[in-house]
Write a protein that holds these residues in place. Structure first.
Motif, PDB file in Angstrom:
ATOM      1  N   LEU A 179       9.638   0.613   8.864  1.00 10.29           N
ATOM      2  CA  LEU A 179      10.715   1.057   8.302  1.00 10.29           C
ATOM      3  C   LEU A 179      10.465   0.908   6.559  1.00 10.29           C
ATOM      4  N   ALA A 180       9.839  -0.133   6.282  1.00  8.06           N
ATOM      5  CA  ALA A 180       9.023  -0.301   4.740  1.00  8.06           C
ATOM      6  C   ALA A 180       8.151   0.981   4.666  1.00  8.06           C
ATOM      7  N   ASP A 181       7.376   1.364   5.728  1.00 11.51           N
ATOM      8  CA  ASP A 181       6.417   2.563   5.657  1.00 11.51           C
ATOM      9  C   ASP A 181       7.025   3.739   5.298  1.00 11.51           C
ATOM     10  N   TRP A 182       8.251   3.908   6.102  1.00 14.42           N
ATOM     11  CA  TRP A 182       9.043   5.141   6.088  1.00 14.42           C
ATOM     12  C   TRP A 182       9.654   5.220   4.776  1.00 14.42           C
ATOM     13  N   LEU A 183      10.050   4.075   4.107  1.00 15.85           N
ATOM     14  CA  LEU A 183      10.883   4.024   2.755  1.00 15.85           C
ATOM     15  C   LEU A 183      10.030   4.427   1.723  1.00 15.85           C
ATOM     16  N   ALA A 184       8.598   4.267   1.895  1.00 15.27           N
ATOM     17  CA  ALA A 184       7.674   4.836   1.072  1.00 15.27           C
ATOM     18  C   ALA A 184       7.490   6.390   0.990  1.00 15.27           C
ATOM     19  N   LEU A 185       7.646   6.809   2.234  1.00 12.93           N
ATOM     20  CA  LEU A 185       7.283   8.179   2.349  1.00 12.93           C
ATOM     21  C   LEU A 185       8.737   9.173   1.902  1.00 12.93           C
ATOM     22  N   SER A 186       9.886   8.292   1.932  1.00 15.84           N
ATOM     23  CA  SER A 186      11.168   8.986   1.684  1.00 15.84           C
ATOM     24  C   SER A 186      11.328   9.282   0.306  1.00 15.84           C
ATOM     25  N   ARG A 187      12.446   9.853  -0.176  1.00 14.89           N
ATOM     26  CA  ARG A 187      12.581  10.158  -1.624  1.00 14.89           C
ATOM     27  C   ARG A 187      12.848   8.880  -2.521  1.00 14.89           C
ATOM     28  N   LEU A 188      13.096   7.864  -1.541  1.00 13.12           N
ATOM     29  CA  LEU A 188      13.180   6.522  -2.497  1.00 13.12           C
ATOM     30  C   LEU A 188      11.761   5.954  -3.080  1.00 13.12           C
ATOM     31  N   ARG A 189      10.711   6.492  -2.271  1.00 11.51           N
ATOM     32  CA  ARG A 189       9.246   6.232  -2.881  1.00 11.51           C
ATOM     33  C   ARG A 189       9.034   4.526  -2.865  1.00 11.51           C
ATOM     34  N   LEU A 190       9.462   3.798  -2.211  1.00 11.94           N
ATOM     35  CA  LEU A 190       9.606   2.491  -2.519  1.00 11.94           C
ATOM     36  C   LEU A 190       7.866   1.996  -1.937  1.00 11.94           C
ATOM     37  N   ASP A 191       7.412   0.919  -2.817  1.00 14.93           N
ATOM     38  CA  ASP A 191       6.092   0.376  -2.654  1.00 14.93           C
ATOM     39  C   ASP A 191       6.348  -0.125  -1.288  1.00 14.93           C
ATOM     40  N   PRO A 192       5.676  -0.259  -0.028  1.00 11.67           N
ATOM     41  CA  PRO A 192       6.142  -0.944   1.186  1.00 11.67           C
ATOM     42  C   PRO A 192       5.701  -2.446   0.964  1.00 11.67           C
ATOM     43  N   ALA A 193       4.657  -2.554   0.195  1.00 11.15           N
ATOM     44  CA  ALA A 193       4.203  -4.038   0.090  1.00 11.15           C
ATOM     45  C   ALA A 193       5.423  -4.826  -0.535  1.00 11.15           C
ATOM     46  N   ARG A 194       6.474  -4.230  -1.251  1.00  9.60           N
ATOM     47  CA  ARG A 194       7.405  -4.912  -2.096  1.00  9.60           C
ATOM     48  C   ARG A 194       8.696  -4.801  -1.272  1.00  9.60           C
ATOM     49  N   VAL A 195       8.804  -4.366  -0.043  1.00 15.89           N
ATOM     50  CA  VAL A 195       9.908  -4.224   0.660  1.00 15.89           C
ATOM     51  C   VAL A 195       9.995  -4.923   2.028  1.00 15.89           C
ATOM     52  N   GLU A 196      10.628  -6.031   1.881  1.00 14.26           N
ATOM     53  CA  GLU A 196      10.718  -6.975   3.228  1.00 14.26           C
ATOM     54  C   GLU A 196      11.579  -6.649   4.371  1.00 14.26           C
TER      55      GLU A 196
END
Ligand SMILES: [Zn+2]
Length: 208
Positions: A50-67
């Protein structure tokens, strides 16, 4: 609707990569899998997925900082499947399924969506250079609340009647047409738009 740098890079069955911008975060989320035959495209297997997908999505979240916890992963899949069924009500589309009821929306789907929308969402921040970003670190549940709220906004907003399935018969990508004329037919011009052009050209040549 969450509108930042947008568009997902997808890979066609033939292996070509193309940009797909469905116009809304909650519709991007539908590309992670779904009920029925869409289950085989599921990319959400482990919490880190899920964290990896959030990085690809338009949210562009850093997956290392999403728990993300296992519970949040399970909630993500429930939200995604509920969204598919709520979208099918609006598009009248039916992706393939052994049981057509896989895509029938139920009151549980609304409850799932509304329960997640009630959670604390990601917090937007203004940076010193005047741009916007999401406050990190963040929890998976916050991202789900943001996705759920985006769906509530989409389904009740000015483009609620413009949620459509791609016009290609074997393409199940869903987008919201935010163009002024409202004539968008394809998931992406460089994918289904081109396939359509090639098919029409062949049909015209065959007719000549
Ligand atoms: Zn398409």
């Amino acid at each position: 609707m969450i509108d930042a740098a947008s568009g997902l890079t997808l890979t066609s069955p033939e292996g070509t990569r193309y940009l797909f911008d469905p116009g809304a975060l909650c519709l991007e989320f539908l590309t992670t899998g779904g009920p029925g035959a869409l289950a085989r495209y599921d990319v959400l297997h482990r919490p880190g997925d899920l964290a990896d997908w959030l990085a690809l999505s338009r949210l562009r979240l850093d997956p290392a900082r999403v728990e993300v916890t296992a519970d949040e992963l399970a909630a993500a899949r429930r939200l995604r499947d509920a969204l598919w069924r709520l979208v099918c009500v609006r598009t009248a589309a039916r992706p393939p399924a052994a049981d057509p009821a896989d895509f029938d929306a139920t009151p549980d789907d609304l409850a799932t969506l509304n329960r997640l929308a009630a959670g604390a969402p990601l917090a937007p921040q203004l940076t010193a250079d005047g741009t916007r970003r999401w406050a990190l670190p963040a929890r998976g549940g916050q991202a789900l609340a943001t996705i759920a709220r985006d769906a509530v906004d989409l389904f009740t907003g000015p483009h609620r009647d413009r949620v459509r399935e791609c016009a290609t018969h074997d393409c199940y990508l869903v987008f919201v047409d935010t163009s002024r004329p409202g004539r968008r037919r394809w998931c992406a011009m460089e994918r289904c738009g081109n396939r359509h052009k090639v098919r029409s050209l062949r049909a015209r040549r065959a007719a000549d």
